[in-house]
Write a protein that holds these residues in place. Structure first.
Motif, mmCIF file in Angstrom:
data_model
loop_
_atom_site.group_PDB
_atom_site.id
_atom_site.type_symbol
_atom_site.label_atom_id
_atom_site.label_comp_id
_atom_site.label_asym_id
_atom_site.label_seq_id
_atom_site.Cartn_x
_atom_site.Cartn_y
_atom_site.Cartn_z
ATOM 1 N N LEU A 313 -4.920 9.297 25.149
ATOM 2 C CA LEU A 313 -4.032 9.886 24.153
ATOM 3 C C LEU A 313 -4.782 10.105 22.846
ATOM 4 N N GLY A 314 -4.415 11.161 22.169
ATOM 5 C CA GLY A 314 -5.103 11.512 20.926
ATOM 6 C C GLY A 314 -4.934 10.448 19.850
ATOM 7 N N GLY A 315 -5.966 10.343 19.020
ATOM 8 C CA GLY A 315 -5.902 9.432 17.882
ATOM 9 C C GLY A 315 -5.533 10.197 16.623
ATOM 10 N N LEU A 316 -5.884 9.659 15.495
ATOM 11 C CA LEU A 316 -5.594 10.289 14.216
ATOM 12 C C LEU A 316 -6.639 11.357 13.902
ATOM 13 N N ILE A 317 -6.176 12.503 13.444
ATOM 14 C CA ILE A 317 -7.100 13.500 12.898
ATOM 15 C C ILE A 317 -7.405 13.144 11.449
ATOM 16 N N PHE A 318 -6.347 12.874 10.714
ATOM 17 C CA PHE A 318 -6.478 12.501 9.307
ATOM 18 C C PHE A 318 -6.016 11.059 9.124
ATOM 19 N N SER A 319 -6.333 10.496 7.981
ATOM 20 C CA SER A 319 -5.986 9.093 7.721
ATOM 21 C C SER A 319 -4.471 8.884 7.759
ATOM 22 N N ASP A 320 -4.086 7.667 8.123
ATOM 23 C CA ASP A 320 -2.676 7.306 8.252
ATOM 24 C C ASP A 320 -2.022 7.246 6.868
ATOM 25 N N VAL A 321 -1.005 8.069 6.657
ATOM 26 C CA VAL A 321 -0.350 8.118 5.341
ATOM 27 C C VAL A 321 0.506 6.882 5.091
ATOM 28 N N ASN A 322 0.741 6.102 6.127
ATOM 29 C CA ASN A 322 1.587 4.908 5.972
ATOM 30 C C ASN A 322 0.820 3.618 6.220
ATOM 31 N N SER A 323 -0.462 3.620 5.909
ATOM 32 C CA SER A 323 -1.199 2.356 5.990
ATOM 33 C C SER A 323 -0.613 1.390 4.965
ATOM 34 N N ALA A 324 -0.742 0.098 5.224
ATOM 35 C CA ALA A 324 -0.169 -0.904 4.326
ATOM 36 C C ALA A 324 -0.721 -0.756 2.907
ATOM 37 N N GLN A 325 -2.011 -0.450 2.807
ATOM 38 C CA GLN A 325 -2.626 -0.306 1.491
ATOM 39 C C GLN A 325 -2.007 0.854 0.713
ATOM 40 N N LEU A 326 -1.830 1.993 1.391
ATOM 41 C CA LEU A 326 -1.268 3.161 0.702
ATOM 42 C C LEU A 326 0.199 2.930 0.346
ATOM 43 N N GLN A 327 0.945 2.279 1.227
ATOM 44 C CA GLN A 327 2.349 2.001 0.912
ATOM 45 C C GLN A 327 2.467 1.144 -0.355
ATOM 46 N N ARG A 328 1.587 0.182 -0.492
ATOM 47 C CA ARG A 328 1.651 -0.700 -1.673
ATOM 48 C C ARG A 328 1.174 0.019 -2.940
ATOM 49 N N SER A 329 0.236 0.937 -2.792
ATOM 50 C CA SER A 329 -0.302 1.625 -3.969
ATOM 51 C C SER A 329 0.723 2.553 -4.604
ATOM 52 N N ARG A 330 1.816 2.833 -3.917
ATOM 53 C CA ARG A 330 2.816 3.770 -4.421
ATOM 54 C C ARG A 330 3.878 3.109 -5.297
ATOM 55 N N VAL A 331 3.796 1.812 -5.485
ATOM 56 C CA VAL A 331 4.782 1.089 -6.302
ATOM 57 C C VAL A 331 4.088 0.504 -7.527
ATOM 58 N N LEU A 332 4.630 0.771 -8.709
ATOM 59 C CA LEU A 332 4.110 0.235 -9.963
ATOM 60 C C LEU A 332 5.242 -0.499 -10.679
ATOM 61 N N ALA A 333 4.944 -1.673 -11.194
ATOM 62 C CA ALA A 333 5.961 -2.479 -11.883
ATOM 63 C C ALA A 333 5.672 -2.509 -13.369
ATOM 64 N N ASP A 334 6.718 -2.390 -14.170
ATOM 65 C CA ASP A 334 6.578 -2.467 -15.616
ATOM 66 C C ASP A 334 6.153 -3.882 -16.022
ATOM 67 N N SER A 335 5.215 -3.949 -16.962
ATOM 68 C CA SER A 335 4.686 -5.264 -17.362
ATOM 69 C C SER A 335 5.725 -6.124 -18.078
ATOM 70 N N ASP A 336 6.777 -5.509 -18.591
ATOM 71 C CA ASP A 336 7.811 -6.269 -19.298
ATOM 72 C C ASP A 336 8.891 -6.824 -18.373
#
Length: 674
Positions: A313-336
């Motif tokens: 079965l075919g693998g990924l052509i492009f990188s996984d858009v839902n890797s754990a690292q990318l999912q976490r990089s999409r959330v930013l918390a206010d320092s306050d």
């Protein structure tokens, strides 16, 4: 009249006209001095006596025109800065050497070559090369947009330093003017210098001027934040953005407290740069990221539904858009925030609904939570969604909340998970960037043409003894299904047998044991109950839902006709999956259309903004010129007028001298007669 009175009159007139000549000379000498306001001498008769005296030397200025000038200068410089940045963005997106559109055309052209001849190794390698070129185009274009962001950060920091230099000088002039006024010393030139500095400050940022204590000018920015108050100036400084540290913000230090005023500033070069970043640059990065994510995920899904030359079965052509690292990089918390973020995830859940936008999650208290889509300002109240009792049950349009510490919700094609160390407090804020870095994160995973999964993993064969006109096609619906768990085989192999003539019926058999086939059972609707696919009435064109794939039969099969479904081993000339991938070029992968539609929409928006910015720039320049001319007509030095005054006061000076001479003659005559 005595000779003494005549001498006194001449002396006063001589002094007054000398001052008038000096003022005319001052005007003429400063005719080309930037910001200079012409001055006039006010002469009055000496009260309770005879003669003339200088009452005052006044600047000729119009407060309304002066403040209008500051406003117009600010507006013009904002539009000038915005237009310059927007023009560069327009060129960047539309030029063939940097455009995504041309790279997509080359990519799908190479894919079509593979469709035409899936056995060709050169065609396969060419497609890999074009896929890599497409990735590089996304990466490079996003890098160029990030370079603009860095340029804006550097510019904002430099402009803040210039603002501080000007405001310090304005505050010092306020002090000198106050002291000069108290000491009854001339302050006209000081006021001219102050107005010119405010004019220069207006080129950098929009300010509101308030005259206080007669001749003191205080300056305010944003929602009334004090920049200059009398003889003191507050410092404007560049600070890392919160929560997005990649974007520099501006803070005003007031009584040792830093106040972030980024969202309040407008006008001038600072306002133009900030407006461009918020309105155009971030939008471009979001849209570019969305296209990259849509392309990556849809291509990966299609490719994984096929098999390669090794029967895998075919693998990924492009990188996984839902890797754990990318999912976490999409959330930013206010320092306050009082509640600290322990884990934050944004999963791309539904490609068709995903939006090119940033979002703000705000906890308002009492379990009330709002989500603001920044691209259009739409506010979604999380509590209005359907509440579920298990986070794993969250689907689009629903949410889960556990003691205000764990929040899971799904809207706009994304699934968001926020976990904090304590209950969220009123005012806690989180920023979501589901697609902002999509183009930057894009990578090529496949490197070998042999690993291109161009064939379908399923083969359907009509029995040679079939007498009907039935035709069967199969298509993969879920490559993750158990049917494809074992490499190189379909579990189980199936056979569709028509066993009745009127009405036409069929049974699906499990052919694991070909000597003892059994009717196949399958939980097609996921309710936990398996349905036995036996003696099913046949309707031409209906799809038979199977485990991970579907079969569609058309035509008119007859009793006894058989269609065998098995693994498509060594199907190197099969291009069915390649066709599915190629068809994605025109498919509506998003609610906004196909890849090219989305990129074309971005080009249109940027082009429209650029055109509008140029129109605004021309209009603001015309307004500024008009105001400048009006101000010059009031405050500017007219050489013809000054020349006439020079002759007038010169003649008056000479006549005054003659008065003194006459008084001296009379006095001498009086002395000689004694």
């Amino acid at each position: 009249m005595s000779s003494y009175n005549l001498l006194n009159l001449g002396t006063q007139a001589l002094q007054a006209n000398s001052s008038a000549l000096g003022t005319v000379g001052q005007n003429i000498s400063n005719v080309n001095t930037e910001g200079y306001s012409r001055q006039v001498v006010s002469l009055t008769t000496v009260q309770y006596s005879s003669g003339v005296q200088v009452e005052s030397i006044d600047r000729i200025t119009d407060r309304f025109l002066t403040e209008q000038m500051w406003s117009d200068v600010s507006t013009y410089n904002q539009s000038l800065t915005y237009s310059a940045f927007s023009s560069r963005l327009d060129d960047l997106l539309a030029t063939d050497s940097t455009s995504i559109s041309s790279a997509l055309d080359s990519y799908f052209s190479a894919l079509q070559n593979v469709v035409d001849d899936p056995t060709s190794t050169p065609n396969r390698e060419l497609f890999i090369a074009e896929a890599d070129a497409l990735v590089q185009r996304f990466n490079n274009l996003d890098a160029s947009l990030q370079t603009q962001n860095v340029a804006i950060n550097d510019s904002v920091e430099d402009l803040a330093d210039q603002v501080n230099s000007l405001t310090t000088n304005i505050a010092e002039l306020n002090y000198k003017i106050k002291v000069g006024t108290a000491a009854n010393r001339p302050i006209n030139e000081l006021e001219d210098q102050r107005e010119e500095l405010i004019n220069q400050l207006s080129e950098l940022v929009g300010v509101d001027a308030v005259e206080q204590d007669g001749n003191q000018i205080s300056l305010f920015v944003g929602n009334g934040q004090p920049l200059v108050v009398g003889g003191s100036a507050n410092r404007l400084s560049a600070i890392p953005g919160d929560p997005d540290a990649s974007q520099t913000n501006l803070a005003l230090t007031i009584s040792n407290n830093e106040v972030d005023v980024t969202d309040q500033l407008s006008g001038g070069q600072i306002g133009g740069a900030l407006k461009y970043r918020e309105e155009a640059l971030n939008d471009a990065r979001d849209e570019l990221g969305r296209v990259a994510i849509l392309l990556s995920e849809s291509m990966n899904e299609a490719h994984q539904s096929g098999i390669d030359l090794n029967n895998d079965l075919g693998g990924l052509i492009f990188s996984d858009v839902n890797s754990a690292q990318l999912q976490r990089s999409r959330v930013l918390a206010d320092s306050d925030n009082r509640a600290q973020l322990e884990d934050g995830l944004v999963e791309i859940d539904d490609l068709s609904q995903i939006q090119a936008s940033e979002y703000t999650v705000l906890y308002e208290g009492d379990n009330r939570i709002t989500l603001t889509r920044e691209s259009d300002g739409k506010v979604i109240r999380i509590n209005d969604l359907q509440q579920v009792s298990d986070p794993y049950d969250v689907e689009q349009g629903s949410y889960y909340l556990n003691n205000s510490k764990e929040l899971v919700f799904a809207v706009d094609g994304m699934k968001v998970t926020l976990s904090t160390d304590r209950r969220m407090s009123t005012g806690d804020e989180f920023v979501l960037q589901p697609v902002r870095t999509g183009a930057e994160d894009m990578n090529l995973e496949i490197q070998d043409g042999d690993h291109l999964a161009l064939a379908s993993p399923i083969r359907v064969v009509s029995d040679t003894e079939n007498t009907g006109s039935g035709v069967t096609e199969v298509a993969v619906t879920d490559f993750r299904a158990l049917s494809f768990d074992a490499s190189g085989e379909l579990a189980p192999p199936l056979s569709i047998v028509f066993n009745n003539a009127d009405p036409v019926q069929y049974t699906v058999y499990d052919m694991t044991d070909s000597l003892n086939p059994q009717p196949y059972s399958f939980d097609s609707d996921g309710d936990g109950t398996a349905e036995v696919l036996e003696n099913i009435p046949y309707t031409a064109g209906d799809s038979i839902q199977l485990k991970g794939f579907e079969a569609t039969i058309t035509g008119q099969p007859k009793a006894g006709d058989r269609f065998s479904i098995s693994f498509n081993e060594d199907g190197i000339s099969d291009n069915r999956n390649a066709l599915i991938m190629s068809d994605l070029q025109e498919a509506d992968v998003s609610s906004k259309g196909a890849y090219q539609d989305l990129y074309g929409s971005l080009l249109e928006r940027v082009g429209t903004r650029t055109s509008t910015a140029q129109i605004n720039l021309d209009a603001n320049k015309a307004v500024l010129t008009s105001t400048s001319d009006a101000k010059a007509s009031v405050s500017g030095v007219n050489l013809d007028e000054e020349a006439a005054k020079l002759v007038q006061f010169q003649q008056a000076y000479q006549a005054s001298a003659q008065l003194i001479s006459t008084s001296q003659t009379l006095f001498d005559t009086l002395l000689s007669s004694l």
